[in-house]
Design a protein around this motif. Structure first.
Motif, PDB file in Angstrom:
ATOM      1  N   ALA B 152       1.005  -1.222  -0.157  1.00  0.00           N
ATOM      2  CA  ALA B 152       0.096   0.064  -0.256  1.00  0.00           C
ATOM      3  C   ALA B 152       0.950   1.210   0.045  1.00  0.00           C
ATOM      4  O   ALA B 152       1.947   1.359   0.564  1.00  0.00           O
ATOM      5  CB  ALA B 152      -0.979  -0.046   1.358  1.00  0.00           C
ATOM      6  N   VAL B 153       0.517   2.263  -0.579  1.00  0.00           N
ATOM      7  CA  VAL B 153       1.092   3.583  -0.537  1.00  0.00           C
ATOM      8  C   VAL B 153      -0.037   4.510  -0.335  1.00  0.00           C
ATOM      9  O   VAL B 153      -1.116   4.564  -0.820  1.00  0.00           O
ATOM     10  CB  VAL B 153       1.722   3.950  -2.235  1.00  0.00           C
ATOM     11  CG1 VAL B 153       2.368   5.360  -1.832  1.00  0.00           C
ATOM     12  CG2 VAL B 153       2.721   3.012  -2.293  1.00  0.00           C
ATOM     13  N   VAL B 154       0.442   5.356   0.898  1.00  0.00           N
ATOM     14  CA  VAL B 154      -0.503   6.362   1.112  1.00  0.00           C
ATOM     15  C   VAL B 154       0.308   7.712   0.823  1.00  0.00           C
ATOM     16  O   VAL B 154       1.385   8.029   1.242  1.00  0.00           O
ATOM     17  CB  VAL B 154      -0.589   6.390   2.760  1.00  0.00           C
ATOM     18  CG1 VAL B 154      -1.558   7.607   3.308  1.00  0.00           C
ATOM     19  CG2 VAL B 154      -1.345   5.060   3.321  1.00  0.00           C
ATOM     20  N   GLY B 161      -3.705  10.786   6.199  1.00  0.00           N
ATOM     21  CA  GLY B 161      -2.778  10.012   5.787  1.00  0.00           C
ATOM     22  C   GLY B 161      -2.025   9.140   6.842  1.00  0.00           C
ATOM     23  O   GLY B 161      -1.791   7.888   6.688  1.00  0.00           O
ATOM     24  N   VAL B 162      -1.459   9.552   7.867  1.00  0.00           N
ATOM     25  CA  VAL B 162      -0.982   8.885   9.045  1.00  0.00           C
ATOM     26  C   VAL B 162      -1.843   8.008   9.646  1.00  0.00           C
ATOM     27  O   VAL B 162      -1.529   6.846  10.054  1.00  0.00           O
ATOM     28  CB  VAL B 162      -0.386  10.053  10.133  1.00  0.00           C
ATOM     29  CG1 VAL B 162      -0.108   9.309  11.239  1.00  0.00           C
ATOM     30  CG2 VAL B 162       0.690  10.891   9.490  1.00  0.00           C
ATOM     31  N   GLU B 163      -3.026   8.403   9.835  1.00  0.00           N
ATOM     32  CA  GLU B 163      -3.969   7.486  10.216  1.00  0.00           C
ATOM     33  C   GLU B 163      -4.312   6.112   9.325  1.00  0.00           C
ATOM     34  O   GLU B 163      -4.418   5.122   9.871  1.00  0.00           O
ATOM     35  CB  GLU B 163      -5.341   8.190  10.574  1.00  0.00           C
ATOM     36  CG  GLU B 163      -5.003   9.197  11.969  1.00  0.00           C
ATOM     37  CD  GLU B 163      -6.272  10.002  12.111  1.00  0.00           C
ATOM     38  OE1 GLU B 163      -6.082  11.066  12.927  1.00  0.00           O
ATOM     39  OE2 GLU B 163      -7.142  10.262  11.303  1.00  0.00           O
ATOM     40  N   MET B 164      -4.444   6.725   8.133  1.00  0.00           N
ATOM     41  CA  MET B 164      -4.654   5.506   7.077  1.00  0.00           C
ATOM     42  C   MET B 164      -3.581   4.498   7.072  1.00  0.00           C
ATOM     43  O   MET B 164      -3.363   3.415   7.078  1.00  0.00           O
ATOM     44  CB  MET B 164      -5.060   6.107   5.793  1.00  0.00           C
ATOM     45  CG  MET B 164      -6.311   6.429   5.663  1.00  0.00           C
ATOM     46  SD  MET B 164      -7.615   5.255   6.049  1.00  0.00           S
ATOM     47  CE  MET B 164      -7.357   4.112   4.744  1.00  0.00           C
ATOM     48  N   ALA B 165      -2.089   5.057   7.083  1.00  0.00           N
ATOM     49  CA  ALA B 165      -1.105   4.480   6.974  1.00  0.00           C
ATOM     50  C   ALA B 165      -1.108   3.264   8.196  1.00  0.00           C
ATOM     51  O   ALA B 165      -0.800   2.063   7.918  1.00  0.00           O
ATOM     52  CB  ALA B 165       0.205   5.277   7.127  1.00  0.00           C
ATOM     53  N   VAL B 175       3.352  -0.842   4.000  1.00  0.00           N
ATOM     54  CA  VAL B 175       2.798   0.391   3.683  1.00  0.00           C
ATOM     55  C   VAL B 175       4.092   1.588   3.567  1.00  0.00           C
ATOM     56  O   VAL B 175       4.987   1.540   4.393  1.00  0.00           O
ATOM     57  CB  VAL B 175       2.114   0.891   4.902  1.00  0.00           C
ATOM     58  CG1 VAL B 175       1.532   2.235   4.792  1.00  0.00           C
ATOM     59  CG2 VAL B 175       0.863  -0.145   5.252  1.00  0.00           C
ATOM     60  N   THR B 176       3.989   2.163   2.510  1.00  0.00           N
ATOM     61  CA  THR B 176       4.995   3.099   2.260  1.00  0.00           C
ATOM     62  C   THR B 176       4.189   4.440   2.290  1.00  0.00           C
ATOM     63  O   THR B 176       2.925   4.697   1.878  1.00  0.00           O
ATOM     64  CB  THR B 176       5.501   3.389   0.908  1.00  0.00           C
ATOM     65  OG1 THR B 176       6.009   1.939   0.843  1.00  0.00           O
ATOM     66  CG2 THR B 176       6.606   4.545   0.534  1.00  0.00           C
TER      67      THR B 176
END
Lengths: 452, 452
Positions: B152-154, B161-165, B175-176
């Motif tokens: 996954a790339v956020v 963004g941080v919460e989704m990562a 995750v990147t």
């Protein structure tokens, strides 16, 4: 120039440290006398030590005498000041070995508080303890580990009484908590006190409110039971949580005037004041003083480490040639009973009545986090606001997690004389793990606003 | 009289509810159009739903259309407003089946925000998602469960963004997190951002700051990789966390003036205003509006559910014949990345610079609880105060527990224009399980006071 400090705990040693920071040893000699064995310790930590959550006593000591010596503060434990001669500018000091006098130019009076003792608790009884000093904590620990103890009675259900009752439950004792008034934690309103009572009982503590202690029953000078107006309760150990009063004996004997509460009165810079003005070169800080409650406008006696630290710091800055003031308190207090968190700030309903306010109250049920998040648990928030003006007078919180420190938002709002109407717009932190989109603080403010 | 509400989320439905509370159906007809399928939901909860901590989407819905209908609010989902005719006082509406117009006397514009989309993200690509609506959340969920997803790339390391990562780490993905600026969470200062960066990396997320995305690489219209100026990153799913801008297209087309930020400008009661004064009978609230930052005195666009709820409530009270104002924000924001809590209020250093303030900063390390208590963990607190005046301009907190909500004390202090000097005396809650005797908030205020 020489500064003498009476009392080596929070207030006295904060004053000494701040004065030292600003004036070097060549300019100011600092001599501090502490009658006990410890300096700068957290008496508030004693219940957690007794409960076995914290190792003690060392971890409860913020700074020991050796550390103070190193920073140029000559602190002497086991030294009791027995008299102050203001005219001659000297104090009389007693140790186990000798008595002597020391002269001073400036004096910080930080003698703390002494426990309230009704006649039935006047004399020492083996197995009966206060919890004011680390020495008290050590004595309780020794008793619990050396004597066969099964039943404990804690007398007084204020902060320390409740905390000690919980500590003794952790020690697997049968605990009875006896309180003269109709509710525990009389610093909160009866409806909030009822929530506390339920939690205390759920913990397995037997709570006996509205019960007056009449006597202690002993056998061979050792505690055996507590005699009350509602029966006798067997006890192998008794903890006294009956509150404290300012320790002003030395000041009184020296002719230093007391304030209306029986504590020393000071000006904003912590200089002792009386009807005839400032007492030259005498400062006071901590549990021996009275403080201004900024909401009621009244002088009150609120013995709390956090106030003592602040007052001591202010005295020390001023002694060191700086400028700082202690503008009073707003009555914030928090504690926990097992997983129940209890907090208050400003005035309770009773205190608002006593101050002459007309007010409305609003109580709401909410949660610590967004309701859908794991770990969301209930929280009850009560707000007291002045009728017509809407001025926030006080707030109380009872909850199971992330509840107690929410009182800080109210405390800062009370400090700034906000109205509950203005509070409804406050920009408090919101994220689902930390709050519902309307924080309980805001919901309570809204409900109080509507009640106006 | 008829009220039409454009947008069925926090702002619009709060307005509708408050108006309904004050005016019965006989007096005021309320018609709300929502183009999506859901009303009054917590978009902020989507990361926790995707991460599997929360069941969705139902639990994220505070109130569904049926509940609104029951309370006399005619809310229609799947209805998109396509035009506003201010002169004729009507809106054009489109559903999957038909188009029609509806007349109004009063209009609440609560169309929210639309995601920022750079040219490379202009068209839809399977496996590339925003996270603005519950529909977005459902689409991500479906993709993750139906497609074989490993990487996954956020894009964008702000709050969402941080919460989704983090959420995607919980889903066991590689995750990147790609961010154009030199730090994650650019709403906090670089030194605090560095602490956040470390925590993100410790979580096993690959954080790539200072990296600009150039294109999305697809195969059969499905995402395959993210092409950046520092290499290509394989991706089976891409989350866009690039921020949002006010959704004002309908308003613009209707000749309703916009504010300096591109959001709708309102007066204190949430009436839309322009250079020629109030736009008669048109109200706005939520992410489509701009708000006053009370510290900088500037208008800003801060899309947050908590502001949307408050503004909607204010609009609704006024629409209902009551009186309420939304006096602005102080820039409070909190979030968590795994066990790291991040909070800010007031202005960051960069924002203080932009506003023209001269200031000092002070950063302290302390703990959430008394150091000797179990569970005591570090906390970093940074304070920004105006030079000379000592006015508190902002504060930031990074910590591992009981940290984020401490920002509320600062938020209330900023709101009330306190100086850091005055803050040192604040009566905040103290008990060993909840705070050191000097709360980190007070220690930071002290250090800022000394820095002045």
């Amino acid at each position: 120039m020489r500064l003498i400090v009476i009392g080596g705990d929070a207030a006295g040693m904060s004053a000494a440290s701040q004065a030292r920071k600003r004036r070097g040893p060549g300019e100011l000699e600092i001599l501090a006398f502490e009658r006990g064995d410890f300096t700068s310790y957290s008496a508030c930590g004693i219940p957690y030590w007794v409960g076995g959550m914290v190792d003690g006593p060392d971890s409860l000591i913020a700074r020991d005498p050796a550390a103070f010596q190193q920073s140029g503060i000559d602190v002497r434990t086991g030294h009791e000041v027995t008299g102050i001669d203001l005219a001659a500018r000297r104090v009389a000091v007693r140790t186990a070995e000798r008595e002597f006098t020391e002269g001073f130019d400036e004096l910080v009076y930080a003698a703390g508080a002494v426990p309230t003792r009704p006649p039935w608790a006047a004399g020492p009884v083996a197995g009966v303890f206060g919890v004011q000093t680390l020495g008290d904590g050590a004595a309780v620990q020794e008793w619990l580990s050396s004597v066969r103890v099964r039943s404990a009675v804690v007398i007084g259900a204020g902060y320390i009484g409740v905390e000690m009752a919980e500590a003794l439950i952790w020690r697997d004792l049968k605990v009875t908590l006896v309180e003269q008034s109709p509710q525990p934690m009389s610093t909160v309103d009866p409806d909030m006190g009822a929530l506390v009572a339920k939690s205390i009982e759920n913990l397995g503590i037997e709570l006996r409110t509205g019960v007056t202690v009449k006597a202690l029953e002993t056998e061979k000078d050792q505690i055996r039971a507590v005699v009350t107006d509602a029966g006798t309760i067997p006890a192998d150990v008794v903890i006294l949580g009956l509150g404290v009063r300012p320790n002003t004996a030395l000041a009184e004997a020296a002719g230093i005037p007391l304030g209306v509460t029986g504590g020393l009165a000071t000006d904003l810079r912590q200089r002792v004041t009386g009807p005839k003005g400032t007492v030259e070169g005498v400062w006071a800080a901590g549990d021996c003083t009275q403080v201004l409650n900024r909401v009621s406008g009244r002088q009150v006696h609120v013995p709390l480490g956090t106030h003592a630290n602040k007052q001591g710091r202010v005295a020390g800055i001023n002694l060191g040639g700086g400028y700082a003031t202690f503008p009073g308190i707003v009555g914030t207090g928090i504690t926990k009973i097992c997983d129940l968190e209890v907090a208050r700030t400003g005035l309770s309903s009773k205190e608002a009545d006593a101050a002459g306010f007309r007010y409305v109250t609003a109580t709401v049920e909410s949660t610590n986090r967004a309701g859908y998040m794991p770990g969301a648990v209930p929280m009850t928030v009560k707000v007291i606001a002045e009728k017509d003006s809407g001025l926030l007078l006080g707030a109380q919180i009872v909850g199971r997690a992330e509840a107690a420190k929410r009182i800080d938002a109210f405390a800062v709002a009370v400090w700034n004389r906000m109205t509950v109407t203005e509070m409804t717009a406050l920009d408090l932190g919101y994220a689902p793990p930390y709050a519902p989109v309307w924080d309980p603080v805001l919901i309570a403010a809204r409900k109080a606003d509507e009640a106006l």
